[in-house]
Enzyme design. Structure first.
Site, mmCIF file in Angstrom:
data_model
loop_
_atom_site.group_PDB
_atom_site.id
_atom_site.type_symbol
_atom_site.label_atom_id
_atom_site.label_comp_id
_atom_site.label_asym_id
_atom_site.label_seq_id
_atom_site.Cartn_x
_atom_site.Cartn_y
_atom_site.Cartn_z
ATOM 1 N N LEU A 143 11.303 5.796 17.863
ATOM 2 C CA LEU A 143 12.040 5.339 19.548
ATOM 3 C C LEU A 143 11.145 5.205 20.148
ATOM 4 C CD1 LEU A 143 14.399 6.409 20.810
ATOM 5 C CD2 LEU A 143 13.662 7.862 21.686
ATOM 6 N N CYS A 181 1.698 -1.977 15.312
ATOM 7 C CA CYS A 181 2.238 -2.211 14.231
ATOM 8 C C CYS A 181 1.545 -3.068 13.135
ATOM 9 C CB CYS A 181 3.705 -1.873 13.517
ATOM 10 S SG CYS A 181 3.351 -1.459 11.883
ATOM 11 N N ASN A 214 -2.813 4.662 16.235
ATOM 12 C CA ASN A 214 -3.577 4.093 15.456
ATOM 13 C C ASN A 214 -3.868 2.604 15.393
ATOM 14 O OD1 ASN A 214 -3.962 6.676 14.159
ATOM 15 N ND2 ASN A 214 -1.862 6.213 12.791
ATOM 16 N N CYS A 241 6.842 -6.730 7.107
ATOM 17 C CA CYS A 241 8.407 -6.186 7.743
ATOM 18 C C CYS A 241 8.115 -7.076 8.607
ATOM 19 C CB CYS A 241 7.556 -5.143 8.495
ATOM 20 S SG CYS A 241 8.963 -4.704 9.057
ATOM 21 N N GLU A 282 1.000 -0.887 -0.092
ATOM 22 C CA GLU A 282 -0.245 -0.159 0.027
ATOM 23 C C GLU A 282 1.013 1.399 0.389
ATOM 24 O OE1 GLU A 282 -4.532 -0.931 2.023
ATOM 25 O OE2 GLU A 282 -2.816 -0.718 3.777
ATOM 26 N N CYS A 293 3.104 8.429 1.081
ATOM 27 C CA CYS A 293 4.206 7.768 2.503
ATOM 28 C C CYS A 293 4.123 6.051 1.509
ATOM 29 C CB CYS A 293 3.494 7.380 3.765
ATOM 30 S SG CYS A 293 3.908 6.167 4.310
ATOM 31 N N GLY A 331 6.832 -1.819 5.931
ATOM 32 C CA GLY A 331 8.566 -2.064 6.070
ATOM 33 C C GLY A 331 9.755 -1.436 6.531
ATOM 34 N N GLU A 332 10.522 -1.730 6.228
ATOM 35 C CA GLU A 332 11.597 -1.610 7.431
ATOM 36 C C GLU A 332 12.397 -1.266 6.483
ATOM 37 O OE1 GLU A 332 13.291 0.017 9.823
ATOM 38 O OE2 GLU A 332 14.524 0.697 9.015
ATOM 39 N N CYS A 334 -0.961 5.969 9.407
ATOM 40 C CA CYS A 334 0.389 5.399 10.559
ATOM 41 C C CYS A 334 0.123 4.160 11.111
ATOM 42 C CB CYS A 334 1.411 6.128 11.311
ATOM 43 S SG CYS A 334 1.913 7.710 11.055
ATOM 44 N N CYS A 343 7.147 -4.893 15.183
ATOM 45 C CA CYS A 343 6.420 -3.538 16.890
ATOM 46 C C CYS A 343 5.271 -4.373 16.916
ATOM 47 C CB CYS A 343 6.870 -2.202 15.981
ATOM 48 S SG CYS A 343 8.315 -1.871 15.815
HETATM 49 N N1 SAH Z 1 9.757 0.594 9.948
HETATM 50 C C1 SAH Z 1 10.098 1.991 9.707
HETATM 51 C C2 SAH Z 1 9.198 2.863 8.440
HETATM 52 C C3 SAH Z 1 7.882 2.549 9.149
HETATM 53 S S1 SAH Z 1 5.981 2.658 9.749
HETATM 54 C C4 SAH Z 1 9.725 2.100 11.180
HETATM 55 O O1 SAH Z 1 9.519 1.703 11.828
HETATM 56 O O2 SAH Z 1 10.179 3.532 11.409
HETATM 57 C C5 SAH Z 1 5.917 4.296 10.288
HETATM 58 C C6 SAH Z 1 5.654 5.172 11.813
HETATM 59 O O3 SAH Z 1 4.667 4.599 12.323
HETATM 60 C C7 SAH Z 1 6.878 4.767 12.519
HETATM 61 O O4 SAH Z 1 7.259 4.971 13.515
HETATM 62 C C8 SAH Z 1 5.911 3.624 12.658
HETATM 63 O O5 SAH Z 1 6.680 3.504 14.425
HETATM 64 C C9 SAH Z 1 4.457 4.323 13.504
HETATM 65 N N2 SAH Z 1 3.325 2.941 13.189
HETATM 66 C C10 SAH Z 1 3.692 1.741 13.718
HETATM 67 N N3 SAH Z 1 2.496 1.460 13.685
HETATM 68 C C11 SAH Z 1 1.329 2.442 14.115
HETATM 69 C C12 SAH Z 1 0.484 2.595 15.029
HETATM 70 N N4 SAH Z 1 -1.038 1.723 14.854
HETATM 71 N N5 SAH Z 1 0.087 3.636 15.481
HETATM 72 C C13 SAH Z 1 0.690 4.780 15.054
HETATM 73 N N6 SAH Z 1 2.419 4.430 14.547
HETATM 74 C C14 SAH Z 1 2.586 3.703 13.979
HETATM 75 FE FE1 SF4 Z 2 7.913 -1.945 12.794
HETATM 76 FE FE2 SF4 Z 2 7.909 -0.238 11.173
HETATM 77 FE FE3 SF4 Z 2 8.427 -2.709 10.222
HETATM 78 FE FE4 SF4 Z 2 5.761 -1.542 11.311
HETATM 79 S S1 SF4 Z 2 6.608 -1.244 9.268
HETATM 80 S S2 SF4 Z 2 6.453 -3.638 12.034
HETATM 81 S S3 SF4 Z 2 7.041 -0.142 12.837
HETATM 82 S S4 SF4 Z 2 9.917 -2.121 12.062
#
Ligand code: SAH
Ligand code: SF4
Length: 427
Positions: A278, A144, A356, A137, A117, A130, A223-224, A399, A141
């Site tokens: 972070l 996520c 979210n 991924c 997406e 975005c 993805g990362e 996000c 986390c």
């Molecule tokens: N993988 C990378 C980039 C994609 S995520 C990363 O983790 O940085 C983009 C941002 O959205 C990241 O800061 C992530 O931690 C945050 N994010 C992920 N799930 C979320 C959620 N459910 N609500 C709010 N932010 C979220």
């Molecule tokens: Fe974590 Fe970013 Fe991967 Fe989601 S997309 S699992 S926030 S590293």
């Protein structure tokens, strides 16, 4: 054991993008040198190769041509030859949704049927795309949705650039090619981090609230990106190329969950703005919610931020901090965040993201009062800490809500999947 130096730790073997069923090759995403080689390999004479490369590049990135047949200033015979071997290579749009707040989300399908997406967030003074770097991924986390996906594959440069091309198609930004950027100062004002100000209008911009302009890119989709380093780097090189898509590196932000060994290379070889997820200030909490922390801890991560090439007061590092109720949102956490930023003398700002929710998620969003109080503490320490207004929640485009494969998984399954993924990180 830590993975040393400049090595991509690639923790999970990934499926390469397979060849197209028709045997043709995508022109999109090839560097100039690779494009030239590709043209020569199908019989374009070497002495023409440089000119043909420039022509093809121009048709694709400046004029938005979607098929080889449209390369009008290339002779019919040469076009036929190219058509035999190549396609331009746009991703297929499976679905396009528009949120009540104007955010758009596209589900894209690639040649092997995998999907990812991509989201466009129009704002009063800019339009941010975005972009995804992987299908799924390998990290997980815990807040996520993307992290719950089982399948992971790296997106190719063509698939990454293809998202930007597709958005330009949908936004009607061809044939001018390069976006007519609004006259904003190019400071660190680079991602969709400002609280929304209704009616705010940048007098230097010809942007309309309906959303006609893609001005900024954030590598914050699925993805990362630093686990797909080469492909992301090569794709962004095309996006930043003056004869390519022509976006300034100051308008591009790459977000990482903290792949420490790749951060220095990201700074020198890509050079875009850095955002770091972070989300917590203690080992205990970050280990739980951003499990890559078990591999690369907070101190190591912040040292890598301090050394990030190109970070300074005009181009600050963004620390993303998802606000999870009763998990990481106490006053003490805000004070600790300030202490850490000061300790490492980081040119930083903090982006507070209200969590979210998604189906099955185990967390709740902090109350608006808590988020405000948290933000105030950081602001009072002289560090900018805007609250990110959730965008596109109604279409699951905010996000952390992106997920291309629909499957029903129980909490226990999710926990099992998380443990399996982490087991694969052992070096
Ligand atoms: N993988 C990378 C980039 C994609 S995520 C990363 O983790 O940085 C983009 C941002 O959205 C990241 O800061 C992530 O931690 C945050 N994010 C992920 N799930 C979320 C959620 N459910 N609500 C709010 N932010 C979220
Ligand atoms: Fe974590 Fe970013 Fe991967 Fe989601 S997309 S699992 S926030 S590293």
């Amino acid at each position: 054991m830590q993975i040393p130096g400049l090595v991509d730790p690639k923790p999970v073997p990934r499926k390469p993008a397979p060849a197209r069923a028709d045997g043709k090759r995508a022109l999109l995403g090839l560097s100039r040198a690779d494009l030239r080689d590709a043209l020569i390999s199908v019989g374009i004479p070497e002495k023409q190769a440089k000119m043909r490369t420039a022509q093809v590049w121009n048709w694709i990135y400046q004029r938005g041509a979607t098929e080889v047949a449209a390369f009008a200033n290339i002779s019919k015979d040469t076009r036929a030859l190219l058509d035999q071997h190549f396609v331009v290579g746009r991703p297929e749009v499976v679905s396009a949704q528009v949120s009540t707040d104007g955010t758009r989300k596209w589900l894209l399908r690639f040649d092997d049927g995998e999907e990812a997406e991509c989201v466009f967030i129009p704002d009063a003074w800019r339009g941010t795309l975005c972009v995804s770097s992987q299908v799924g991924c390998t990290l997980n986390c815990r807040f996520c949705f993307t992290g719950t996906m089982k399948l992971v594959r790296n997106l190719t440069p063509a698939e990454i650039v293809g998202q930007v091309m597709l958005a330009r198609d949908a936004l009607g930004e061809w044939p001018n090619g390069t976006a007519n950027l609004p006259a904003l100062p190019d400071t660190d004002d680079n991602d969709e981090d400002r609280a929304y100000i209704p009616g705010a209008h940048n007098p230097g911009s010809n942007y309309t609230p309906e959303g006609r302009m893609l001005t900024n890119i954030v590598m914050m989709g699925m993805g990362e990106p630093l686990y797909n380093f080469e492909n992301v780097r090569d794709a962004l090189a095309i996006v930043m190329d003056g004869d390519g898509l022509g976006l300034s590196k100051r308008r591009i932000t790459l977000s990482t969950s903290g792949v420490v060994p790749m951060m220095a290379r990201a700074g020198t070889e890509i050079g875009v703005n850095l955002a770091v997820s972070l989300h917590a200030t203690t080992k205990e909490i970050r280990d739980e919610i951003v499990p890559i922390n078990k591999k690369y801890g907070i101190e190591e991560l912040l040292s890598a931020c301090a050394a990030y090439p190109g970070a300074n007061n005009a181009r600050r590092i963004t620390f993303e901090y998802v606000m999870l109720k009763d998990k990481n949102d106490r006053d003490e956490d805000a004070h600790e965040l300030v202490r850490l930023i000061r300790k490492y003398r980081l040119p930083a700002k903090v982006n507070l993201i209200p969590f979210n929710p998604w189906p099955g998620s185990a967390y709740e969003t902090s109350t608006p009062e808590r988020v405000d109080a948290f933000s105030d503490i950081i602001f009072q320490a002289g560090i900018s800490a805007p609250i990110r207004r959730p965008r596109g929640r109604d279409i699951m485009a905010a996000c952390g809500q992106l997920k291309s494969a629909s499957e029903k998984v129980s909490r226990a399954d999710l926990d099992r999947r998380a443990a399996e993924k982490e087991a694969l990180w052992v070096d």
